[in-house]
Design a protein around this motif. Sequence first.
Motif, PDB file in Angstrom:
ATOM      1  N   ASN A   1      -8.430  -0.915   4.251  1.00 28.23           N
ATOM      2  CA  ASN A   1      -7.417   0.048   3.788  1.00 28.23           C
ATOM      3  C   ASN A   1      -6.950  -0.270   2.380  1.00 28.23           C
ATOM      4  OD1 ASN A   1      -7.503   1.396   6.233  1.00 28.23           O
ATOM      5  ND2 ASN A   1      -5.797   0.276   7.121  1.00 28.23           N
TER       6      ASN A   1
ATOM      7  N   GLN B   1       0.830  -1.210   0.000  1.00 25.11           N
ATOM      8  CA  GLN B   1       0.000   0.000   0.000  1.00 25.11           C
ATOM      9  C   GLN B   1       0.864   1.260   0.000  1.00 25.11           C
ATOM     10  OE1 GLN B   1      -3.393  -0.007   2.811  1.00 25.11           O
ATOM     11  NE2 GLN B   1      -2.988  -2.186   3.078  1.00 25.11           N
TER      12      GLN B   1
ATOM     13  N   HIS C   1     -14.364  -2.480  -0.010  1.00 26.39           N
ATOM     14  CA  HIS C   1     -13.923  -1.638   1.119  1.00 26.39           C
ATOM     15  C   HIS C   1     -15.058  -1.443   2.115  1.00 26.39           C
ATOM     16  CE1 HIS C   1     -12.753   1.885   3.404  1.00 26.39           C
ATOM     17  NE2 HIS C   1     -13.792   2.535   2.920  1.00 26.39           N
TER      18      HIS C   1
END
Length: 659
Positions: free
Chosen positions: A333, A296, A358
Motif C-alpha cells: 500500500n 499514507q 509495490h
Amino acid sequence: MNSYKTILTLIFFLIVVSGSNAQEKRKKASRYRSLSERNISVDQSVPGLLEEAESLIVTDPTGALDLVEQALATSITQKSSFNEAKCYIVLGKINESQTELELANQNYMDAYKILTKAYIDTDDYRTTLDALGRVNFELENFELSKQFYERLGQTKIEESKRLEVELNVAENEIELGQTPQAIERVNQLEPSATYSQSRELQSKGRVVKARAYAKEDNFEAAEESLTPEPSAEGAAASDDLDYELAEVVMEDIEADELLDIYQEQDKKEEEIALREKIALKKAASNQPVEATKQRQAIGKALIEQGRTSEAIEQLKQAAVLADSTGSAEEKANAYLALAEAYNQSGLRSLALNAYKAHSNALQRFIKEQNDRTSIRESLLRKQQDIQALTKDLALDESSYLLEETTSELQVQQLKSQRLMIYGLLTLLVLVVVGAYFIHRKAQQTKRVGQLLALKSLRSQMNPHFIFNALNSVNQFVALNDERAANKFLADFSKLMRMVLDNSQKEFITMREEREMIALYLKLEHYRFRDQFEYTLEIDPSLDLDEIEIPPMLIQPYIENAIWHGLRYKEEKGHLNVNIYQNGEGVKISIEDDGIGRFASKQLKTDNQKKKNSVGLKNTLERVSIINEVYNTNYAISISDMSEDRSGTKVEILTPSSHG
C-alpha cells in the motif's frame, strides 16, 4: 484354606469387573460407531480439552478444532448438554478469530438455545449473550444485537460490565436512528463512580455520544464531546510533547471517531494535524503499522489539496515505516501510494522504482493471502466435519435404540407384530433419509472443493481443452477402457498441478516450461493421435535451469496449432516445436502443416472468431507489459508456411535476462 477362598473370590471379582468393563466398552462402541470410524477418544475431561483449545485459537486453530471435536463428542455421548453448550461457545470463538461471523453466530445461537433452558445463572450464559450482541453488531443485525445486550444487562453482572453493556446498547440505537435515546443513555451513565474511574469506559462514552451528535449533523457538539479537559498539572506541562500527544490524540477509539467527524466536514487541515500527532505517538510507542497508515492517509489528504511535494515526503516516511513492519500488505500500500505521487509529479524513474517495490510486496501479500485462504478452507472443512459428527452421533443413537428395541420386541412373543413392523419401517425411512442428506452434504462439500480448483485452472488454460479432456475420459469409460481412462486422468491431474504451481510465479525455468508443454502435447496427441504427430526438440547446449520465461507463454500457440490447424486436416499432420539458442537469447519455433490461418478463419463461427481475437490480444498485451516493466524485448511473429497459405509458423524470441 480360607486364604485360598479369599484369593479365588478376588480373582472371580476381578474377572466379573473386567468383563463388565469390557462389556460396557463394547456397548459404547456399538452405540456410537462414528467415534471409532473417526478415531475419536471420549475418555478425557471436557473442561480440560476446551481450556487447551482456547489456548490454541490464535496459534493453532486447526488443533483447537480437533480438541473441540473431541470435547463435543464426549459431551454428546455423556449426554451433558451444559458441556455441549461450552463446546459451541469455543467453536464460536474460533470462528470469530477467522472472521467467519455467520458461523460464529450460528454456534453461539446453538449454545444460547441450550443454556436458556436451565443455565441462565451461569457465566457461560452471560458470555454467550455478550458474544451474540457483538457478532450481530458486526453483521449489522442491530435490532438483534440490541436485544441480546439488553438481556445481558438484566443478568447479574459487575457494575463496570453493566456500564459497558449500556454503551453497546447506545451504539445500536445510533445505528437504528434512535440518537436521542442514545445520548440520554450515555448522559445517565456519566455520574456513575465506576464510569468516572474507568478511562476506557470514559473514552467509549465520549465516542458514542460524539457519534450520535454527528448522526444528527451537530458536528460542533460532536467535536466538543471528544475534546478532553486538561488537568491543572497537564495545563502547566502543555509544552511537553508527551502531554500533548496523550491529551490531544486521546485514546485510539476517540482519535478514530474525531478523524471520521473531520472527514465528514471536509476539515482537511484539522485531519492532517491530528493524523500527524497520531503518527508521532504510534512511532514513539513502537507501532509502525499504525504509524505508516496515518502517514499514507496524510499523503492522500495532501494530494487532494494539490500539495504533492509535501505528500511525497509523508509517503516516503510511510514507506520507510512499512519496510520496518514486515507487513507485505502495508508495504504494498505504501509503495503504491508513493509511486502514484511520483507519477503525478512527473518523476517517472522514481515512480517505476516504487512500482517495482509495490509489485514485489504485492506478490508476497498475495501468497500470504493464498496461504491464509488455504488454512481458512481447511478450517471450514473441519467445521463441516464437526457438524456432520453431531448428526452422525444422533444417527448412531437412533440405530442403537432401534437395535435395542428390536431385541426387546423379539423377546416378547411377537406381541403387536403389525405395530412393530410399521415402527421399524418408519425408523428405517428416517435412517435412510438422514443418510441421504448426509451423503448429499458430503457431495456438496466435495463439489465446492472441485469448483475452487477449477476456478484456478480456468485462469490459465482454455476451458475448451478441459471439457474435451473430460469427455475423452467419459469415452474411455464408455468403452470399458478403464486403464486408458486412469492413465489419462493421472496425466491430466499432473498437468493441472503444474499449471497451478506455475501460475503463482512471474517467471519459471525453461525446464519447468518444457515439462508442462511436453505433458500437454502428450495429452493432446493421446486424444488426436490419428490426426497428427509431433516432435519436441531442445538444443542440448541450453542450460534449461538458468533460462527463465513467463509461464504459459508457449502452450496457447501449440493449442492454436492443434485446434485450428491440424484438427481440420484430412490427412495426418505434423507439429514441430523447437527451442534453440538465438544469439544471447532463445528462439522458440512452433510449426504445423495444418490448413492454415486463412482456411481456419473461414471455418469459425462469429463467436469463435471473437474468442480467438481476445485470446491473442491478451497474450500480446501480456508480453507488452512484461517488456515494459522488466525492460525486456520479447517478440512474437506468426507467418504462413507455404505460398498457398497452408501451415503456420510461430516464432517467439526471448531475451537473455529480465531487467
